[in-house]
Design a protein around this motif. Structure first.
Motif, short mmCIF file in Angstrom:
data_model
loop_
_atom_site.label_atom_id
_atom_site.label_comp_id
_atom_site.label_asym_id
_atom_site.label_seq_id
_atom_site.Cartn_x
_atom_site.Cartn_y
_atom_site.Cartn_z
N ASP A 234 5.98 12.58 -2.31
CA ASP A 234 7.33 13.12 -2.34
C ASP A 234 7.77 13.55 -0.95
O ASP A 234 6.96 13.70 -0.04
N VAL A 235 9.06 13.71 -0.82
CA VAL A 235 9.67 14.13 0.44
C VAL A 235 10.79 15.13 0.13
O VAL A 235 11.56 14.93 -0.81
N GLU A 236 10.85 16.19 0.91
CA GLU A 236 11.96 17.14 0.82
C GLU A 236 12.82 16.95 2.06
O GLU A 236 12.38 17.21 3.18
N LEU A 237 14.03 16.47 1.86
CA LEU A 237 14.91 16.20 3.00
C LEU A 237 15.36 17.49 3.69
O LEU A 237 15.52 18.53 3.07
N GLN A 238 15.55 17.37 4.99
CA GLN A 238 16.07 18.49 5.78
C GLN A 238 17.51 18.26 6.20
O GLN A 238 18.21 19.19 6.59
N SER A 239 17.96 17.00 6.14
CA SER A 239 19.35 16.70 6.51
C SER A 239 19.78 15.40 5.85
O SER A 239 18.95 14.57 5.44
N ASP A 240 21.10 15.20 5.77
CA ASP A 240 21.65 13.97 5.20
C ASP A 240 21.20 12.73 5.96
O ASP A 240 21.02 11.66 5.37
N ALA A 241 21.02 12.88 7.24
CA ALA A 241 20.69 11.73 8.09
C ALA A 241 19.35 11.10 7.73
O ALA A 241 19.07 9.96 8.12
#
Length: 329
Positions: free
Chosen positions: A60-67
């Motif tokens: 899994d990944v937790e995004l830090q920004s939209d980019a």
């Protein structure tokens, strides 16, 4: 250190490939993190249930920004994870691009329709579940004013608000439903302070019950409702336990089932549009020991009656996203 932070650095390939078996599933959480006690956490719970029942592993990944959306999708697809699940509508444009580049990878997106032969689009009839929450809010309030705090000001969140308002007015036709959104950028999903401020302002206007559909921002709404002595309604996950004694209910959205089913299907994931509503237990209102003292038999009977009528078609709850209008406002 989160996986996302790792693969955004120079060691990206190593971070994703170490220990990864071909065709393990993967999930990308939206902004706010997988422990937001709401939407993302519901998705996380589905992944964990799959892992516990099958003994399988996932990444899994937790995004830090939209980019980072497209970057995360490409990184997982490149390393052979399959299927790849995205929690949130904001992945739509990135997925449209990436899915075409990896035709042999199956993707599942929650809360958005992305037409592609290798994509499952899972959408929910949030307006149906929100109608039931509105019925409860109207019956629990002594006066005629209740309220709603949304996260990002987008049609999807207005879909919650509109269904709620319709449910309220099915019980009290002259009720006042105050609707406020937190903001117009993704930061609106994780601003509990602003959520609390909006709730206080609504209480100043007479609100006795507040429904929050705002991700992490909603935690501020629920806390303020508790502090100020009014009732609150949670969303997505069952949030009744967060503020016992002041939580009327939670409009549960079975995001966990969507993730669990996608992981279970694996590489055989069927593409297309999958709709989860009252008829297939995709949405509903939570009843448990934390709100038992607040929910009367009359409320339960009214909820069951409305649910049956919505499923049969006798009650048609307007979907705000169909024309971006709400007859209940």
């Amino acid at each position: 250190m989160t996986l996302m932070k790792s693969f955004l650095g120079a060691a990206a390939a190593v971070a994703l490939t170490s220990g990864a078996a071909l065709a393990d599933p993967a999930i990308i959480f939206d902004l706010g993190g997988k422990f937001d006690k709401s939407f993302n956490e519901a998705a996380y719970n589905g992944a964990e249930r799959w892992a516990a029942e099958t003994g399988g592993s996932y990444r899994d990944v937790e995004l830090q920004s939209d980019a980072q959306r497209e970057q995360a999708l490409r990184a997982f697809a490149e390393k052979g994870f399959n299927p790849i699940v995205m929690a949130g509508f904001s992945f739509g444009s990135a997925l449209e691009t990436v899915a075409a580049d990896y035709p042999d990878t199956k993707f599942a997106i929650i809360d958005m329709v992305t037409p592609a032969p290798n994509v499952r689009s899972v959408v929910f009839n949030e307006h149906e579940g929100s109608f039931l929450a509105g019925v409860m809010a109207a019956m629990a309030s002594e006066g005629d004013t209740v309220s709603f705090v949304g996260g990002m000001d987008i049609p999807l969140i207005s879909k919650f608000a509109c269904g709620y308002a319709q449910g309220v007015k099915s019980v009290k036709p002259d009720a006042n439903v105050i609707v406020n959104m937190t903001g117009t950028t993704p930061a609106a999903w994780n601003d509990p302070v602003k959520g609390g401020e909006l709730t206080k302002a609504q209480i100043g206007q007479g609100s006795e019950v507040v429904y929050a559909a705002a991700g992490g921002t909603g935690l501020g709404v629920l806390q303020t409702a508790k502090d100020e002595g009014i009732l609150a309604i949670g969303v997505d996950s069952n949030q009744n336990y967060l503020q016992p004694g002041s939580m009327l209910t939670s409009m549960v959205k079975r995001v966990d089932n969507a993730v669990y089913e996608a992981f279970t299907a694996g590489e055989d994931l069927e593409a297309g549009i999958f709709v989860m509503g009252l008829a297939n237990d995709g949405v509903g209102v939570a009843m448990d020991e934390y709100n038992a003292d607040l929910v009367t038999p009359e409320m339960l009977a009214a909820v069951e009656d409305a649910k049956a009528k919505i499923i049969s078609g006798e009650i048609v709850v307007h979907d705000y996203m169909s024309d971006e209008s709400c007859p209940a406002y």
